[in-house]
Design a protein around this motif. Structure first.
Motif, PDB file in Angstrom:
ATOM      1  N   VAL A  80      31.613  37.488  21.890  1.00 44.78           N
ATOM      2  CA  VAL A  80      32.892  37.607  22.609  1.00 44.78           C
ATOM      3  C   VAL A  80      32.666  38.072  24.043  1.00 44.78           C
ATOM      4  O   VAL A  80      33.275  37.560  24.987  1.00 44.78           O
ATOM      5  CB  VAL A  80      33.824  38.566  21.856  1.00 44.78           C
ATOM      6  N   MET A  81      31.764  39.047  24.232  1.00 46.00           N
ATOM      7  CA  MET A  81      31.488  39.539  25.573  1.00 46.00           C
ATOM      8  C   MET A  81      30.875  38.450  26.460  1.00 46.00           C
ATOM      9  O   MET A  81      31.194  38.347  27.649  1.00 46.00           O
ATOM     10  CB  MET A  81      30.538  40.743  25.497  1.00 46.00           C
ATOM     11  N   LEU A  82      29.991  37.635  25.881  1.00 50.82           N
ATOM     12  CA  LEU A  82      29.399  36.545  26.655  1.00 50.82           C
ATOM     13  C   LEU A  82      30.447  35.518  27.064  1.00 50.82           C
ATOM     14  O   LEU A  82      30.440  35.017  28.205  1.00 50.82           O
ATOM     15  CB  LEU A  82      28.287  35.875  25.847  1.00 50.82           C
ATOM     16  N   LEU A  83      31.355  35.179  26.148  1.00 50.50           N
ATOM     17  CA  LEU A  83      32.415  34.234  26.483  1.00 50.50           C
ATOM     18  C   LEU A  83      33.295  34.768  27.607  1.00 50.50           C
ATOM     19  O   LEU A  83      33.652  34.033  28.543  1.00 50.50           O
ATOM     20  CB  LEU A  83      33.263  33.944  25.243  1.00 50.50           C
ATOM     21  N   ILE A  84      33.656  36.049  27.522  1.00 49.18           N
ATOM     22  CA  ILE A  84      34.493  36.636  28.568  1.00 49.18           C
ATOM     23  C   ILE A  84      33.753  36.664  29.900  1.00 49.18           C
ATOM     24  O   ILE A  84      34.305  36.315  30.952  1.00 49.18           O
ATOM     25  CB  ILE A  84      34.928  38.055  28.155  1.00 49.18           C
ATOM     26  N   THR A  85      32.483  37.074  29.850  1.00 49.81           N
ATOM     27  CA  THR A  85      31.713  37.192  31.091  1.00 49.81           C
ATOM     28  C   THR A  85      31.499  35.836  31.751  1.00 49.81           C
ATOM     29  O   THR A  85      31.735  35.663  32.959  1.00 49.81           O
ATOM     30  CB  THR A  85      30.356  37.852  30.805  1.00 49.81           C
ATOM     31  N   LEU A  86      31.062  34.839  30.971  1.00 45.56           N
ATOM     32  CA  LEU A  86      30.771  33.526  31.542  1.00 45.56           C
ATOM     33  C   LEU A  86      32.038  32.764  31.926  1.00 45.56           C
ATOM     34  O   LEU A  86      32.013  31.941  32.841  1.00 45.56           O
ATOM     35  CB  LEU A  86      29.947  32.701  30.546  1.00 45.56           C
ATOM     36  N   GLY A  87      33.133  33.045  31.244  1.00 47.25           N
ATOM     37  CA  GLY A  87      34.350  32.314  31.547  1.00 47.25           C
ATOM     38  C   GLY A  87      35.233  32.954  32.589  1.00 47.25           C
ATOM     39  O   GLY A  87      35.971  32.263  33.295  1.00 47.25           O
ATOM     40  N   LEU A  88      35.168  34.289  32.713  1.00 50.88           N
ATOM     41  CA  LEU A  88      36.117  34.992  33.579  1.00 50.88           C
ATOM     42  C   LEU A  88      35.493  35.477  34.877  1.00 50.88           C
ATOM     43  O   LEU A  88      36.103  35.361  35.942  1.00 50.88           O
ATOM     44  CB  LEU A  88      36.708  36.180  32.818  1.00 50.88           C
ATOM     45  N   PRO A  90      32.976  34.418  36.912  1.00 48.67           N
ATOM     46  CA  PRO A  90      32.820  33.497  38.055  1.00 48.67           C
ATOM     47  C   PRO A  90      34.130  33.207  38.772  1.00 48.67           C
ATOM     48  O   PRO A  90      34.163  33.151  40.008  1.00 48.67           O
ATOM     49  CB  PRO A  90      32.240  32.235  37.399  1.00 48.67           C
ATOM     50  N   SER A  91      35.211  33.009  38.009  1.00 47.80           N
ATOM     51  CA  SER A  91      36.505  32.730  38.631  1.00 47.80           C
ATOM     52  C   SER A  91      36.990  33.916  39.449  1.00 47.80           C
ATOM     53  O   SER A  91      37.491  33.755  40.571  1.00 47.80           O
ATOM     54  CB  SER A  91      37.526  32.366  37.549  1.00 47.80           C
ATOM     55  N   ILE A  92      36.834  35.121  38.899  1.00 44.41           N
ATOM     56  CA  ILE A  92      37.276  36.317  39.626  1.00 44.41           C
ATOM     57  C   ILE A  92      36.436  36.500  40.888  1.00 44.41           C
ATOM     58  O   ILE A  92      36.963  36.869  41.951  1.00 44.41           O
ATOM     59  CB  ILE A  92      37.177  37.552  38.704  1.00 44.41           C
ATOM     60  N   TRP A  93      35.149  36.249  40.787  1.00 43.01           N
ATOM     61  CA  TRP A  93      34.278  36.395  41.956  1.00 43.01           C
ATOM     62  C   TRP A  93      34.683  35.427  43.066  1.00 43.01           C
ATOM     63  O   TRP A  93      34.773  35.813  44.235  1.00 43.01           O
ATOM     64  CB  TRP A  93      32.827  36.164  41.541  1.00 43.01           C
ATOM     65  N   LYS A  94      34.932  34.165  42.708  1.00 48.06           N
ATOM     66  CA  LYS A  94      35.340  33.182  43.713  1.00 48.06           C
ATOM     67  C   LYS A  94      36.656  33.578  44.370  1.00 48.06           C
ATOM     68  O   LYS A  94      36.817  33.482  45.591  1.00 48.06           O
ATOM     69  CB  LYS A  94      35.462  31.798  43.068  1.00 48.06           C
ATOM     70  N   GLN A  95      37.615  34.026  43.564  1.00 44.66           N
ATOM     71  CA  GLN A  95      38.912  34.410  44.129  1.00 44.66           C
ATOM     72  C   GLN A  95      38.781  35.663  44.985  1.00 44.66           C
ATOM     73  O   GLN A  95      39.484  35.806  45.998  1.00 44.66           O
ATOM     74  CB  GLN A  95      39.921  34.626  43.009  1.00 44.66           C
ATOM     75  N   GLY A  96      37.886  36.587  44.593  1.00 44.86           N
ATOM     76  CA  GLY A  96      37.675  37.774  45.412  1.00 44.86           C
ATOM     77  C   GLY A  96      37.091  37.427  46.776  1.00 44.86           C
ATOM     78  O   GLY A  96      37.523  37.955  47.802  1.00 44.86           O
ATOM     79  N   VAL A  97      36.103  36.521  46.790  1.00 42.86           N
ATOM     80  CA  VAL A  97      35.519  36.088  48.067  1.00 42.86           C
ATOM     81  C   VAL A  97      36.554  35.355  48.911  1.00 42.86           C
ATOM     82  O   VAL A  97      36.641  35.552  50.135  1.00 42.86           O
ATOM     83  CB  VAL A  97      34.291  35.196  47.801  1.00 42.86           C
ATOM     84  N   ALA A  98      37.373  34.507  48.269  1.00 42.37           N
ATOM     85  CA  ALA A  98      38.413  33.785  49.004  1.00 42.37           C
ATOM     86  C   ALA A  98      39.435  34.741  49.584  1.00 42.37           C
ATOM     87  O   ALA A  98      39.909  34.557  50.719  1.00 42.37           O
ATOM     88  CB  ALA A  98      39.096  32.777  48.077  1.00 42.37           C
ATOM     89  N   LEU A  99      39.788  35.791  48.830  1.00 41.03           N
ATOM     90  CA  LEU A  99      40.757  36.765  49.341  1.00 41.03           C
ATOM     91  C   LEU A  99      40.197  37.492  50.552  1.00 41.03           C
ATOM     92  O   LEU A  99      40.908  37.683  51.556  1.00 41.03           O
ATOM     93  CB  LEU A  99      41.104  37.763  48.229  1.00 41.03           C
ATOM     94  N   ILE A 100      38.924  37.887  50.492  1.00 40.42           N
ATOM     95  CA  ILE A 100      38.315  38.563  51.641  1.00 40.42           C
ATOM     96  C   ILE A 100      38.258  37.633  52.852  1.00 40.42           C
ATOM     97  O   ILE A 100      38.502  38.042  53.991  1.00 40.42           O
ATOM     98  CB  ILE A 100      36.913  39.065  51.268  1.00 40.42           C
ATOM     99  N   THR A 101      37.965  36.352  52.611  1.00 37.10           N
ATOM    100  CA  THR A 101      37.900  35.383  53.707  1.00 37.10           C
ATOM    101  C   THR A 101      39.262  35.161  54.337  1.00 37.10           C
ATOM    102  O   THR A 101      39.377  34.973  55.561  1.00 37.10           O
ATOM    103  CB  THR A 101      37.326  34.056  53.191  1.00 37.10           C
TER     104      THR A 101
END
Length: 366
Positions: A80-88, A90-101
């Motif tokens: 379950v932890m792997l599914l959450i980590t691999l699925g969630l 990357p998306s949060i990281w991309k949105q965080g970088v986009a928000l900072i940009t």
């Protein structure tokens, strides 16, 4: 004054069980405070084993041996932890970088809006004051500076060594804690004084309450995070996943977390739609989610929790958060409940005198 302190000490610490409880609590607190960094994998493994003990116990009731039950529970948990980590993540990281940009663009839009209000109401804020505030804000929100800070944080928190330690050592520790629970508890009793009835009483009182609190808090984080993300996605709000995760984790800090996360949500909504019906609908829906969380979800999940006054809860968050960071904030309410349980169970002079009189009466009867 010395006599007063001496009498107080004799009244409060004349019971050996009370002294034992103090030494146990003091030893645990000092170990966590001074060696928390070194013991972090062990502490994380203990917390996870404590949470995963319930499904293991349920498997034991249906005839599965402890080793098999511990293995199955740990495999499911890791999956379950792997599914959450691999699925969630990357998306949060991309949105965080986009928000900072996008922050400089948001700042320009906010500046234009603020300039309009300053021109309309110069008696409240002068143009010079606005320019000074904007200059300071631009320094704080410099894109390259924020990206550099993010890279530093990522480098410190996700180094290869730390990941290897937590990814390999923690699951192994959790497995052995679950598999050899009885042997470990029996062996640890050798290091605890035998006169520990008061400590055992406090532990039995707190055991189920701590488990119910952690389980309820995890369920609350998931429900609030998922519902907020779905609502933001339906509204077609930017950074929906990132803001949904922030909203979910905001429940870790009682009363304060919801207030803190409201600001970025309101700012992103304003920069996306301005003062429009969409902005009003989003803030209304977000307010409904927070109201349902506080008035419906929390009473259902924490009906068995110890009743603590909001002042004590906020004080616990500040104190334990300052001592142990995120873990202190997460366990602020259980720790405050522990303090309350210790105070309630602590022997008082009246109880000691009553106990002495009962012993005298039993001696006379015999």
């Amino acid at each position: 004054m010395l006599a007063l302190l001496t009498n107080w000490y004799k009244e409060r610490f004349s019971d050996p069980q009370a002294v034992t409880l103090v030494f146990i609590l003091l030893g645990i607190a000092l170990a966590i405070y001074f060696a928390g960094g070194l013991l972090a994998p062990l502490i994380v493994a203990l917390i996870l084993a404590f949470l995963l003990e319930w499904p293991v116990a349920q498997m034991l009731k249906i005839g599965i041996n402890r080793t098999t039950a511990a293995s199955l529970v740990l495999v499911v948990f890791i999956g379950v932890m792997l599914l959450i980590t691999l699925g969630l993540v990357p998306s949060i990281w991309k949105q965080g970088v986009a928000l900072i940009t996008d922050l400089p663009t948001m700042l320009d839009k906010g500046l234009l809006t603020a300039q309009t209000y300053v021109n309309q109401y110069p008696q409240f804020v002068s143009p010079e004051q606005l320019d000074s505030m904007v200059a300071e804000l631009k320094k704080m929100l410099d894109t390259q500076h924020l990206l550099d800070i993010g890279k530093q944080i990522l480098g410190y928190s996700a180094s290869l060594l730390v990941l290897m330690v937590y990814a390999i050592l923690v699951p192994l520790l959790v497995f052995f804690f679950l598999k050899d629970k009885d042997q470990l508890i029996k062996g640890s009793k050798r290091f605890i004084p035998t006169n520990r009835e008061l400590a055992r009483k406090v532990w039995f009182e707190m055991d189920q309450q701590i488990f119910n609190y952690i389980r309820g808090k995890v369920i609350e984080i998931v429900i609030i995070g998922v519902v907020s993300y779905l609502f933001f996605a339906i509204m077609d709000m930017r950074y929906a996943a990132l803001l949904g995760v922030l909203t979910g984790f905001s429940v870790l800090i009682p009363y304060v977390g919801a207030t803190l996360v409201t600001l970025p949500i309101a700012l992103v909504a304003f920069f996306q739609w301005g003062f429009s019906p969409e902005f009003g609908y989003l803030m209304l829906g977000y307010g409904i989610i927070q109201a349902l969380d506080g008035n419906l979800l929390v009473p259902l999940l924490f009906s068995d929790a110890v009743d603590l006054h909001p002042v004590f809860i906020i004080a616990a968050v500040l104190i334990f958060g300052g001592l142990w960071g995120v873990w202190g904030v997460f366990f602020a309410i259980p720790l405050a409940s522990l303090v309350k349980a210790v105070i309630n169970a602590w022997p008082t002079p009246n109880s000691l005198s009553d106990g002495a009189s009962v012993d005298e009466q039993s001696a006379e009867k015999s």
